[in-house]
Design an enzyme around this catalytic site. Structure first.
Site, short mmCIF file in Angstrom:
data_model
loop_
_atom_site.label_atom_id
_atom_site.label_comp_id
_atom_site.label_asym_id
_atom_site.label_seq_id
_atom_site.Cartn_x
_atom_site.Cartn_y
_atom_site.Cartn_z
CG LEU A 88 3.85 -3.37 -9.28
CD1 LEU A 88 4.19 -3.63 -10.74
CD2 LEU A 88 3.69 -4.68 -8.53
CG ASP A 89 8.32 -2.76 -3.62
OD1 ASP A 89 7.45 -2.07 -3.06
OD2 ASP A 89 8.68 -3.87 -3.20
CE LYS A 90 14.38 4.01 -8.40
NZ LYS A 90 15.46 4.80 -7.75
NE ARG A 115 12.02 -5.91 -1.92
CZ ARG A 115 12.29 -4.62 -1.85
NH1 ARG A 115 11.35 -3.72 -2.13
NH2 ARG A 115 13.50 -4.21 -1.49
CB THR A 119 8.64 -4.83 -8.19
OG1 THR A 119 9.31 -5.21 -6.99
CG2 THR A 119 7.74 -5.98 -8.63
#
EC number: 5.4.99.23
Length: 324
Positions: free
Chosen positions: A137-139, A236, A141
């Site tokens: 997961l992105d930082k 995104r 998210t």
């Protein structure tokens, strides 16, 4: 770096496939790009013959051997970083990742990551590639991630991801008024000039995102999304591609777009929400060892709830002015 030996036999049903594709199926814990690099570096043997051609066709029955040095997870420091563990057994860990937490060390983030936390929480995971991390997961998210505690569990989970057998659903807030759900089926690749970003590209890897409307607000829409594939920044990029970037996602165009005559309280909530409005809310998979179907839900984090409450309050305050 430690040296490992990987060995396998090409299966009859793989006859006619490219070598790099075959290796990706036989060793799913490693990315196809990494396997291709190993082929080109003369590290792969077919029946004791070195081959460096990724597109070489296999016949079936060949013996494959790869002797390679791999990244040593022991070079990363175990750190006592709290993890919100939703589920754990001998084979897997499911965590609810908070915002502001990077998953894997990298440029600019040498420590303080999920990987460092996993090394502290379960030291034997150092023996598993990438400390058992199966997907990221992105930082900024939040939400659910599954981690493998053993190599067999990781291999099976990676294979299930590749076969689209793992269901991942998200909640998000997108910019603009959306009136119906749909599917974004657009391939993705690295951005041509901004190499840390992703973009829709006709020659990219397949990427499919399904979405449906949960609630409309003024200038914004609450969504439930389901991934078929798991490309970096997929949701995104896909939402930005259809002109509905996620609220708060300044990287892909989701800067605040306050509705007309919004209250100062509402504006303050928007200003303070400094990340993409994206949360991994549901994860469903077959247990990699037992085969049992398992499912988890992660409640929305406090900042996301505050955002939704503000959007709802603003909508109710101005609903008599709306023409939709």
């Amino acid at each position: 770096m430690p040296q490992i030996t990987l060995s396998a036999e090409v299966q009859p049903e793989q006859m006619g496939q490219r070598l790099d594709q075959t290796l990706a199926e036989l060793f799913p814990e490693y990315s196809r790009s990494r396997l291709k690099t190993w082929i080109e570096a003369d590290l792969v043997k077919l029946n004791d013959r070195i081959t460096n051609i990724p597109r070489e066709k296999v016949l079936g029955g060949e013996r494959i051997e790869i002797i390679v040095e791999v990244e040593d997870e022991t070079r990363f420091e175990a750190e006592n970083i709290p993890l919100n563990i939703v589920y754990e057994d001998d084979d897997i860990i499911v965590i609810n990742k908070p915002k502001d937490l990077v998953v894997h060390p990298g440029a600019g983030n040498p420590n303080g990551t999920v990987l460092n936390a996993l090394l502290y929480h379960y030291p034997p995971i150092v023996e598993v590639p990438r400390a058992g991390i199966v997907h990221r997961l992105d930082k900024d998210t939040t939400g659910l991630m599954v981690v493998a505690k053993t190599i067999p569990a990781q291999t099976k989970l990676v294979r299930d991801l590749q076969k689209r057998k793992i269901t991942r659903e998200y909640e998000a807030v997108a910019s603009g008024i959306m009136t119906k759900g749909g599917t974004v089926d657009q391939p993705m690749a690295r951005h041509a000039t901004k190499r840390t970003l992703m973009a829709v590209h006709p020659m990219g890897k397949p990427a499919v995102t399904h979405y449906r409307i949960m609630e409309n607000y003024r200038n914004y829409t609450r969504l439930r999304l389901r991934l078929e594939t798991g490309r970096t920044h997929q949701i995104r990029v896909h939402m930005a591609h259809i002109a509905h970037p996620l609220l708060g996602d300044q990287t892909y165009g989701g800067r605040p777009r306050p509705p007309k005559n919004a209250s100062e309280d509402f504006m303050e909530v928007l200003r303070n929400f400094k990340r993409q409005a994206l949360h991994a809310v549901m994860l469903r998979l077959a247990h990699p060892i037992t085969g049992e179907m398992m499912e988890w839900y992660a409640p929305l984090p406090d900042d996301f709830v505050e955002l939704l409450n503000a959007l709802k309050a603003d909508y109710l305050e101005h609903q008599d002015e709306l023409d939709y």
